[in-house]
Design an enzyme around this catalytic site. Structure first.
Site, PDB file in Angstrom:
ATOM      1  N   ASN A   9      47.936  40.876  39.069  1.00  0.00           N
ATOM      2  CA  ASN A   9      47.994  40.122  40.327  1.00  0.00           C
ATOM      3  C   ASN A   9      47.118  38.887  40.154  1.00  0.00           C
ATOM      4  O   ASN A   9      45.896  38.991  40.170  1.00  0.00           O
ATOM      5  CB  ASN A   9      47.483  41.015  41.474  1.00  0.00           C
ATOM      6  CG  ASN A   9      47.432  40.278  42.796  1.00  0.00           C
ATOM      7  OD1 ASN A   9      47.876  39.139  42.903  1.00  0.00           O
ATOM      8  ND2 ASN A   9      46.887  40.935  43.812  1.00  0.00           N
ATOM      9  N   LYS A  11      46.690  36.498  42.123  1.00  0.00           N
ATOM     10  CA  LYS A  11      46.129  36.025  43.400  1.00  0.00           C
ATOM     11  C   LYS A  11      46.271  34.493  43.489  1.00  0.00           C
ATOM     12  O   LYS A  11      47.254  33.949  42.987  1.00  0.00           O
ATOM     13  CB  LYS A  11      44.673  36.502  43.560  1.00  0.00           C
ATOM     14  CG  LYS A  11      44.571  38.031  43.376  1.00  0.00           C
ATOM     15  CD  LYS A  11      43.263  38.616  43.775  1.00  0.00           C
ATOM     16  CE  LYS A  11      43.265  40.117  43.532  1.00  0.00           C
ATOM     17  NZ  LYS A  11      42.044  40.774  43.956  1.00  0.00           N
ATOM     18  N   HIS A  96      48.538  44.421  50.274  1.00  0.00           N
ATOM     19  CA  HIS A  96      47.266  44.239  49.559  1.00  0.00           C
ATOM     20  C   HIS A  96      46.135  44.148  50.591  1.00  0.00           C
ATOM     21  O   HIS A  96      46.302  43.561  51.664  1.00  0.00           O
ATOM     22  CB  HIS A  96      47.321  42.971  48.702  1.00  0.00           C
ATOM     23  CG  HIS A  96      46.186  42.915  47.723  1.00  0.00           C
ATOM     24  ND1 HIS A  96      44.914  42.559  48.094  1.00  0.00           N
ATOM     25  CD2 HIS A  96      46.133  43.227  46.407  1.00  0.00           C
ATOM     26  CE1 HIS A  96      44.117  42.644  47.032  1.00  0.00           C
ATOM     27  NE2 HIS A  96      44.836  43.041  45.989  1.00  0.00           N
ATOM     28  N   GLU A  98      43.643  42.319  50.754  1.00  0.00           N
ATOM     29  CA  GLU A  98      43.296  40.947  51.145  1.00  0.00           C
ATOM     30  C   GLU A  98      44.249  40.436  52.228  1.00  0.00           C
ATOM     31  O   GLU A  98      43.862  39.681  53.110  1.00  0.00           O
ATOM     32  CB  GLU A  98      43.304  40.035  49.903  1.00  0.00           C
ATOM     33  CG  GLU A  98      42.117  40.346  49.004  1.00  0.00           C
ATOM     34  CD  GLU A  98      42.328  40.069  47.523  1.00  0.00           C
ATOM     35  OE1 GLU A  98      43.293  39.382  47.160  1.00  0.00           O
ATOM     36  OE2 GLU A  98      41.510  40.574  46.727  1.00  0.00           O
ATOM     37  N   GLU A 168      43.978  50.904  45.689  1.00  0.00           N
ATOM     38  CA  GLU A 168      42.948  49.908  45.432  1.00  0.00           C
ATOM     39  C   GLU A 168      41.819  50.075  46.436  1.00  0.00           C
ATOM     40  O   GLU A 168      41.884  49.520  47.558  1.00  0.00           O
ATOM     41  CB  GLU A 168      43.527  48.490  45.555  1.00  0.00           C
ATOM     42  CG  GLU A 168      44.672  48.222  44.598  1.00  0.00           C
ATOM     43  CD  GLU A 168      44.831  46.730  44.301  1.00  0.00           C
ATOM     44  OE1 GLU A 168      44.837  46.397  43.114  1.00  0.00           O
ATOM     45  OE2 GLU A 168      44.914  45.918  45.236  1.00  0.00           O
ATOM     46  N   GLY A 174      37.271  43.144  42.875  1.00  0.00           N
ATOM     47  CA  GLY A 174      36.526  41.921  42.575  1.00  0.00           C
ATOM     48  C   GLY A 174      35.017  42.097  42.641  1.00  0.00           C
ATOM     49  O   GLY A 174      34.276  41.123  42.649  1.00  0.00           O
ATOM     50  N   SER A 213      38.569  46.163  39.878  1.00  0.00           N
ATOM     51  CA  SER A 213      37.672  45.954  38.733  1.00  0.00           C
ATOM     52  C   SER A 213      38.084  46.742  37.489  1.00  0.00           C
ATOM     53  O   SER A 213      37.219  47.170  36.721  1.00  0.00           O
ATOM     54  CB  SER A 213      36.223  46.258  39.122  1.00  0.00           C
ATOM     55  OG  SER A 213      35.807  45.387  40.161  1.00  0.00           O
TER      56      SER A 213
END
Ligand code: 13P
Length: 252
Positions: A9, A11, A96, A98, A168, A174, A213
């Site tokens: 991904n 992003k 996701h 985010e 996730e 991250g 990560s």
């Protein structure tokens, strides 16, 4: 045997030219990895069509990172599943964290996006995962169960057969803080159990990816776990050699 998938991904990273370079790097190294590993890359919308072009003949599949909840019309700035599919894209990442967190995506929105994805022949990579405070409060299983029940349980058996799930944990994305392989396995097994409540034996075939990560150093331990079928990779997917190294991390 379930499919093995390593998905990148990207992003909101790379210009079109940088994305094509990154893709070429991945394609050049892919021969080092067992052909049994399926690679997917998810570039930004702006270079989807260039990456689809570059991917021809490489067996690397392309995903979008999102799609609109509506089919067409006056939705300024949105990109429909039909537009994406028309480029030759095969997958779309939906749900996701985010998107849930920064753009207010709820299960109601995601049901509409899933419907659009399937109606246009895109296979969703549906993301679930709890926040740190949920885990600390011992609510992580409840949160993930709700994310599955409210969206995945609305699929038909035929749609479900094409679904990829990605676990996730938000606290691992991250942050450099990966879930331990035992934490990942525990949640992946739970997800499979929940899926089986609705879809029965078909859940044994569902690919469940870990994301958060993941990198070359920790992927072998994660991928060695029975219910971890690969990864959804953020930062490490932006370095071709790291992404490929992750692809080499499955147990022999
Ligand atoms: P990182 O690998 O950068 O933690 O991102 C994971 C992710 O969100 C993939 O979708």
């Amino acid at each position: 045997m379930r499919k093995k998938i390593v998905a990148g991904n990207w992003k909101m990273n790379t210009t079109p030219a940088e994305g094509v370079e990154l893709f070429k790097g991945v394609a050049a190294l892919k021969g080092e990895v067992c052909p049994c590993v399926n690679f997917i890359v998810a570039p930004p919308f702006t270079h989807l069509s260039q990456i689809v072009e570059a991917a021809k003949g490489t067996s690397i599949a392309v995903a979008a990172q999102n799609c609109a909840a509506e089919a067409k019309g006056a939705y300024t700035g949105e990109v429909s599943a039909k537009m994406i599919a028309s480029l030759g894209v095969e997958y779309v990442i939906l749900g996701h964290s985010e998107r849930r967190e920064y753009y207010g995506e709820t299960s109601a929105t995601l049901n509409k996006k899933m419907e659009q994805a399937y109606a246009n022949g895109l296979a969703p990579i549906y993301c679930v995962g709890e926040k740190l405070e949920d885990r600390e409060a011992g609510k992580h299983f409840d949160i993930v169960r709700a994310q599955i029940e409210e969206v995945v349980f609305n699929l038909t058996a035929e749609q479900f057969a094409k679904l990829v799930v990605a676990y996730e944990p938000v606290w691992a994305i991250g942050t450099g803080k990966t879930a331990t392989s035992d934490q990942a396995q525990e949640m992946h097994a739970f997800i499979r159990k929940v899926l089986a409540e609705k879809f029965g034996a078909a859940a044994a075939e569902t690919v469940i990816l870990y994301g958060g990560s993941a990198k070359p150093g920790n992927a072998p331990e994660l991928f060695a776990k029975e219910d971890v079928d690969g990864g959804l990779i953020g930062g490490a997917a932006l370095v071709a050699a790291d992404f490929i190294a992750i692809g080499k991390s499955f147990p022999k």
